[in-house]
Design a protein around this motif. Structure first.
Motif, short mmCIF file in Angstrom:
data_model
loop_
_atom_site.label_atom_id
_atom_site.label_comp_id
_atom_site.label_asym_id
_atom_site.label_seq_id
_atom_site.Cartn_x
_atom_site.Cartn_y
_atom_site.Cartn_z
N ILE A 47 0.85 -1.21 0.00
CA ILE A 47 0.00 0.00 0.00
C ILE A 47 0.87 1.25 0.00
O ILE A 47 0.63 2.19 -0.77
N MET A 48 1.92 1.27 0.85
CA MET A 48 2.82 2.42 0.91
C MET A 48 3.46 2.67 -0.46
O MET A 48 3.48 3.80 -0.95
N MET A 49 3.96 1.61 -1.09
CA MET A 49 4.63 1.76 -2.37
C MET A 49 3.65 2.25 -3.45
O MET A 49 4.01 3.07 -4.29
N ALA A 50 2.42 1.77 -3.42
CA ALA A 50 1.42 2.22 -4.39
C ALA A 50 1.11 3.70 -4.20
O ALA A 50 0.97 4.45 -5.18
N GLU A 51 1.02 4.13 -2.94
CA GLU A 51 0.75 5.54 -2.67
C GLU A 51 1.93 6.42 -3.10
O GLU A 51 1.73 7.49 -3.68
N LEU A 52 3.15 5.96 -2.83
CA LEU A 52 4.32 6.72 -3.26
C LEU A 52 4.44 6.74 -4.78
O LEU A 52 4.84 7.75 -5.37
N ASP A 53 4.06 5.63 -5.41
CA ASP A 53 4.10 5.53 -6.87
C ASP A 53 3.25 6.60 -7.52
O ASP A 53 3.60 7.13 -8.58
N SER A 54 2.14 6.95 -6.87
CA SER A 54 1.25 7.96 -7.45
C SER A 54 1.76 9.39 -7.22
O SER A 54 1.26 10.32 -7.84
N ILE A 55 2.76 9.55 -6.36
CA ILE A 55 3.29 10.89 -6.06
C ILE A 55 4.51 11.23 -6.92
O ILE A 55 4.63 12.35 -7.42
N ILE A 56 5.40 10.27 -7.09
CA ILE A 56 6.70 10.59 -7.69
C ILE A 56 6.64 10.71 -9.21
O ILE A 56 5.72 10.22 -9.86
N ASN A 57 7.65 11.38 -9.74
CA ASN A 57 7.88 11.43 -11.18
C ASN A 57 8.95 10.36 -11.46
O ASN A 57 10.09 10.50 -11.04
N HIS A 58 8.58 9.32 -12.17
CA HIS A 58 9.47 8.18 -12.38
C HIS A 58 10.71 8.52 -13.20
O HIS A 58 11.69 7.78 -13.15
N ALA A 59 10.69 9.61 -13.93
CA ALA A 59 11.84 10.01 -14.73
C ALA A 59 12.84 10.84 -13.92
O ALA A 59 14.00 10.99 -14.34
N GLU A 60 12.43 11.38 -12.76
CA GLU A 60 13.30 12.27 -11.98
C GLU A 60 13.57 11.81 -10.56
O GLU A 60 14.61 12.12 -10.00
N ASP A 61 12.62 11.11 -9.93
CA ASP A 61 12.68 10.80 -8.50
C ASP A 61 13.08 9.34 -8.26
O ASP A 61 12.95 8.51 -9.15
N SER A 62 13.52 9.07 -7.03
CA SER A 62 13.93 7.72 -6.67
C SER A 62 13.53 7.43 -5.23
O SER A 62 13.68 8.28 -4.35
N ILE A 63 13.04 6.21 -4.99
CA ILE A 63 12.73 5.73 -3.64
C ILE A 63 13.42 4.39 -3.49
O ILE A 63 13.28 3.51 -4.34
N MET A 64 14.17 4.24 -2.39
CA MET A 64 14.89 3.01 -2.12
C MET A 64 14.35 2.41 -0.82
O MET A 64 14.17 3.13 0.16
N THR A 65 14.09 1.10 -0.82
CA THR A 65 13.71 0.41 0.41
C THR A 65 14.75 -0.67 0.70
O THR A 65 15.21 -1.35 -0.22
N VAL A 66 15.11 -0.79 1.97
CA VAL A 66 16.07 -1.80 2.41
C VAL A 66 15.39 -2.61 3.51
O VAL A 66 14.99 -2.06 4.53
N ASP A 67 15.26 -3.91 3.30
CA ASP A 67 14.64 -4.80 4.28
C ASP A 67 15.67 -5.13 5.35
O ASP A 67 16.68 -5.77 5.08
N LEU A 68 15.40 -4.69 6.58
CA LEU A 68 16.31 -4.94 7.70
C LEU A 68 15.95 -6.20 8.47
O LEU A 68 16.59 -6.53 9.46
N GLY A 69 14.91 -6.90 8.05
CA GLY A 69 14.54 -8.15 8.69
C GLY A 69 13.40 -7.97 9.68
O GLY A 69 12.81 -6.91 9.81
N GLY A 70 13.13 -9.05 10.39
CA GLY A 70 12.03 -9.09 11.35
C GLY A 70 12.20 -8.10 12.49
O GLY A 70 13.32 -7.75 12.86
#
Length: 96
Positions: A47-70
């Motif tokens: 859900i978070m990624m879908a909401e962020l997807d609707s905000i950013i400009n895919h040609a200019e912006d970047s979002i990185m996620t790092v899974d730190l585990g449980g």
């Protein structure tokens, strides 16, 4: 099962940057400018990624996620700082 994620973003336009920051405040704790620590289930992350997807400009912006585990694991062994350190948020209820 919930995992901790480090979410970092580089948004080029101030209006999109503000929208991204406001959206991220609902999902986690700000550690630094444009860096959040989030405890998310797979559904919440999607859900978070879908909401962020609707905000950013895919040609200019970047979002990185790092899974730190449980969330049962010790966060201090996974995140370190050079210079001024930040207190890692403890486990808490998340209301979305």
């Amino acid at each position: 099962m919930r995992n901790r994620f480090l979410v970092c973003y580089d948004i080029c336009e101030p209006k999109r940057l503000r929208k991204t920051y406001q959206k991220m405040r609902g999902y986690g704790e700000a550690l630094q400018y444009s860096v959040f620590l989030c405890e998310l289930s797979p559904k919440e992350k999607a859900i978070m990624m879908a909401e962020l997807d609707s905000i950013i400009n895919h040609a200019e912006d970047s979002i990185m996620t790092v899974d730190l585990g449980g969330i049962g694991r010790d966060i201090e062994t996974k995140v370190s700082f050079l210079g001024v350190s930040k207190e890692m948020p403890g486990r808490q209820a998340l209301i979305i």
